[in-house]
Design an enzyme around this catalytic site. Structure first.
Site, PDB file in Angstrom:
ATOM      1  N   GLY A 203     -32.288 -75.082  -0.830  1.00  0.00           N
ATOM      2  CA  GLY A 203     -32.747 -75.499  -2.076  1.00  0.00           C
ATOM      3  C   GLY A 203     -31.764 -76.618  -2.575  1.00  0.00           C
ATOM      4  O   GLY A 203     -32.163 -77.490  -3.367  1.00  0.00           O
TER       5      GLY A 203
ATOM      6  N   GLU B 156     -32.913 -79.747  -0.916  1.00  0.00           N
ATOM      7  CA  GLU B 156     -34.356 -79.772  -1.530  1.00  0.00           C
ATOM      8  C   GLU B 156     -34.252 -80.490  -3.021  1.00  0.00           C
ATOM      9  O   GLU B 156     -34.946 -81.227  -3.561  1.00  0.00           O
ATOM     10  CB  GLU B 156     -35.149 -78.516  -1.574  1.00  0.00           C
ATOM     11  CG  GLU B 156     -35.620 -78.185  -0.113  1.00  0.00           C
ATOM     12  CD  GLU B 156     -36.192 -76.720  -0.195  1.00  0.00           C
ATOM     13  OE1 GLU B 156     -35.409 -75.749  -0.423  1.00  0.00           O
ATOM     14  OE2 GLU B 156     -37.257 -76.485   0.396  1.00  0.00           O
TER      15      GLU B 156
HETATM   16  N1  COA Z   1     -26.815 -67.593  -1.729  1.00  0.00           N
HETATM   17  C1  COA Z   1     -25.957 -66.606  -2.381  1.00  0.00           C
HETATM   18  N2  COA Z   1     -24.662 -66.685  -2.064  1.00  0.00           N
HETATM   19  C2  COA Z   1     -24.004 -67.702  -1.432  1.00  0.00           C
HETATM   20  C3  COA Z   1     -24.867 -68.606  -0.739  1.00  0.00           C
HETATM   21  C4  COA Z   1     -26.262 -68.685  -1.017  1.00  0.00           C
HETATM   22  N3  COA Z   1     -27.111 -69.582  -0.600  1.00  0.00           N
HETATM   23  N4  COA Z   1     -24.120 -69.622  -0.159  1.00  0.00           N
HETATM   24  C5  COA Z   1     -22.980 -69.157  -0.502  1.00  0.00           C
HETATM   25  N5  COA Z   1     -22.820 -67.913  -1.047  1.00  0.00           N
HETATM   26  C6  COA Z   1     -21.939 -67.304  -1.662  1.00  0.00           C
HETATM   27  C7  COA Z   1     -21.314 -66.464  -0.436  1.00  0.00           C
HETATM   28  O1  COA Z   1     -21.832 -65.074  -0.281  1.00  0.00           O
HETATM   29  C8  COA Z   1     -19.957 -66.031  -1.039  1.00  0.00           C
HETATM   30  O2  COA Z   1     -19.989 -65.110  -2.050  1.00  0.00           O
HETATM   31  P1  COA Z   1     -18.574 -64.072  -1.951  1.00  0.00           P
HETATM   32  O3  COA Z   1     -17.451 -64.656  -2.054  1.00  0.00           O
HETATM   33  O4  COA Z   1     -19.157 -63.147  -3.240  1.00  0.00           O
HETATM   34  O5  COA Z   1     -18.753 -63.313  -0.587  1.00  0.00           O
HETATM   35  C9  COA Z   1     -19.488 -67.470  -1.898  1.00  0.00           C
HETATM   36  O6  COA Z   1     -20.733 -67.971  -2.235  1.00  0.00           O
HETATM   37  C10 COA Z   1     -18.521 -68.451  -1.026  1.00  0.00           C
HETATM   38  O7  COA Z   1     -19.462 -68.557   0.317  1.00  0.00           O
HETATM   39  P2  COA Z   1     -18.751 -68.346   1.882  1.00  0.00           P
HETATM   40  O8  COA Z   1     -19.889 -68.272   2.613  1.00  0.00           O
HETATM   41  O9  COA Z   1     -17.846 -67.449   1.839  1.00  0.00           O
HETATM   42  O10 COA Z   1     -18.004 -69.961   2.009  1.00  0.00           O
HETATM   43  P3  COA Z   1     -17.792 -70.661   3.373  1.00  0.00           P
HETATM   44  O11 COA Z   1     -17.003 -71.690   3.140  1.00  0.00           O
HETATM   45  O12 COA Z   1     -17.377 -69.550   4.498  1.00  0.00           O
HETATM   46  O13 COA Z   1     -19.113 -71.185   4.140  1.00  0.00           O
HETATM   47  C11 COA Z   1     -21.489 -72.082   3.734  1.00  0.00           C
HETATM   48  C12 COA Z   1     -19.910 -72.093   3.242  1.00  0.00           C
HETATM   49  C13 COA Z   1     -22.338 -72.912   2.495  1.00  0.00           C
HETATM   50  C14 COA Z   1     -21.438 -72.748   5.228  1.00  0.00           C
HETATM   51  C15 COA Z   1     -21.922 -70.783   3.668  1.00  0.00           C
HETATM   52  O14 COA Z   1     -21.589 -70.033   2.344  1.00  0.00           O
HETATM   53  C16 COA Z   1     -23.517 -70.619   3.987  1.00  0.00           C
HETATM   54  O15 COA Z   1     -23.946 -70.623   5.132  1.00  0.00           O
HETATM   55  N6  COA Z   1     -24.405 -70.308   2.882  1.00  0.00           N
HETATM   56  C17 COA Z   1     -25.863 -70.269   2.991  1.00  0.00           C
HETATM   57  C18 COA Z   1     -26.276 -71.530   3.284  1.00  0.00           C
HETATM   58  C19 COA Z   1     -27.880 -71.215   3.320  1.00  0.00           C
HETATM   59  O16 COA Z   1     -28.548 -70.620   4.392  1.00  0.00           O
HETATM   60  N7  COA Z   1     -28.733 -71.699   2.538  1.00  0.00           N
HETATM   61  C20 COA Z   1     -30.216 -71.607   2.252  1.00  0.00           C
HETATM   62  C21 COA Z   1     -30.606 -70.557   1.485  1.00  0.00           C
HETATM   63  S1  COA Z   1     -32.306 -70.144   1.583  1.00  0.00           S
END
Ligand code: COA
Length: 258
Positions: free
Chosen positions: A109, A112
């Site tokens: 998103g 997007e």
């Molecule tokens: N929805 C909900 N929570 C999210 C999120 C999302 N799309 N992206 C990140 N977060 C949250 C994580 O769960 C984490 O929360 P917590 O500390 O309570 O566990 C926090 O944000 C930090 O993220 P984290 O994953 O620990 O950071 P990172 O640096 O290790 O990784 C990303 C960063 C962006 C690579 C990873 O967070 C990720 O892959 N996010 C999802 C991306 C995604 O698939 N987006 C499409 C969704 S439809």
């Protein structure tokens, strides 16, 4: 603390998605707040240009909120997708130029949201992607469509099917972002562009956005015909009189959006 912050300065409204602990993920409440602010900005005569960015140094928006996605079924999933699309359509069609200042992850998103804006300026650390496939779904806020229109079918297929991240520099090469700047210069750069837009001719800006967006959805003859009509409307504006007079009188034009 609200999920979305806004600040109006010199006719430029800066909107900041503000859930840094969740990498600014878009839950329903955040989408709703964003929609309300865009609505207000659309009708606010003091707002001439809009910037959308994310809170913190790590993320623009890391996607739709996966904890909400986890509990969706057919109907709630369709409703969520449809609502997100309507908010992003609203941004694209708000009649004022909107710039995404992409300060980090722009995933799902987030990518997007950036694509619904009219210009995208990214910091060097930004990463783009449509990783929904890794969650067993597809993009629901326009990712299969706006990405294809921006970067072409081949690259869109690659990003949507593989779900891998595309770094800022590569995103610029494929036309997904307009330019890339060092992170500490992002907001200053985007503010400068927004200020330039805010001092430009509002009706002509709005007509330009409309002609490009509508033109992409119809045949070339229909699109050119739309351009003729939009050109005519601009010719009837005070701004056109001001712009042409200012040029001939060798002075700076002052546009009023009339
Ligand atoms: N929805 C909900 N929570 C999210 C999120 C999302 N799309 N992206 C990140 N977060 C949250 C994580 O769960 C984490 O929360 P917590 O500390 O309570 O566990 C926090 O944000 C930090 O993220 P984290 O994953 O620990 O950071 P990172 O640096 O290790 O990784 C990303 C960063 C962006 C690579 C990873 O967070 C990720 O892959 N996010 C999802 C991306 C995604 O698939 N987006 C499409 C969704 S439809």
């Amino acid at each position: 603390m609200p999920n979305v912050l806004s600040n109006l300065e010199n006719k430029v409204l800066t909107i900041t998605i503000n859930r840094p602990d969740k990498l600014n993920a878009l839950n329903q409440a955040t989408l709703h707040e964003l929609s309300t602010i865009i609505d207000q900005a659309k009708n606010d005569q003091d707002t001439a240009a809009i910037i959308i960015t994310g809170s913190g140094e790590k993320a623009f928006v890391a996607g739709a909120d996966i904890s909400e996605l986890a509990t969706t079924d057919v109907m709630t999933g369709m409703k969520f997708s449809s609502y997100g699309q309507s908010v992003f359509n609203h941004i694209e069609n708000c009649g004022k130029p909107v710039i995404a200042a992409v300060n980090g992850f722009a995933l799902g998103g987030g990518c997007e949201l950036a694509m619904a804006c009219h210009l995208r300026i990214a910091s060097e650390n930004a990463q783009f992607g449509q990783p929904e496939i890794k969650l067993g779904v597809i993009p629901g806020f326009g990712g299969t469509q706006r990405l294809t229109r921006l970067v072409g079918k081949g690259k869109s297929m690659e990003m949507n099917l593989l779900g891998d991240m595309v770094p800022a520099e590569k995103a610029e090469q494929i036309g997904l972002v307009n330019s890339v700047v060092p992170q500490d210069q992002l907001l200053a750069t985007v503010n400068k562009i927004a200020q330039k837009l805010a001092n430009s001719a509002p009706i002509a800006l709005s007509m330009t956005i409309d002609a490009i967006n509508k033109g992409l959805e119809c045949s070339l003859p229909d699109a050119l015909d739309y351009e003729v009509k939009a050109f005519g409307i601009c010719c009837a504006s005070d701004d056109k009189n001001e712009g042409t007079s200012a040029f001939l009188e060798k002075r700076k034009a002052v546009f009023k959006g009339k």
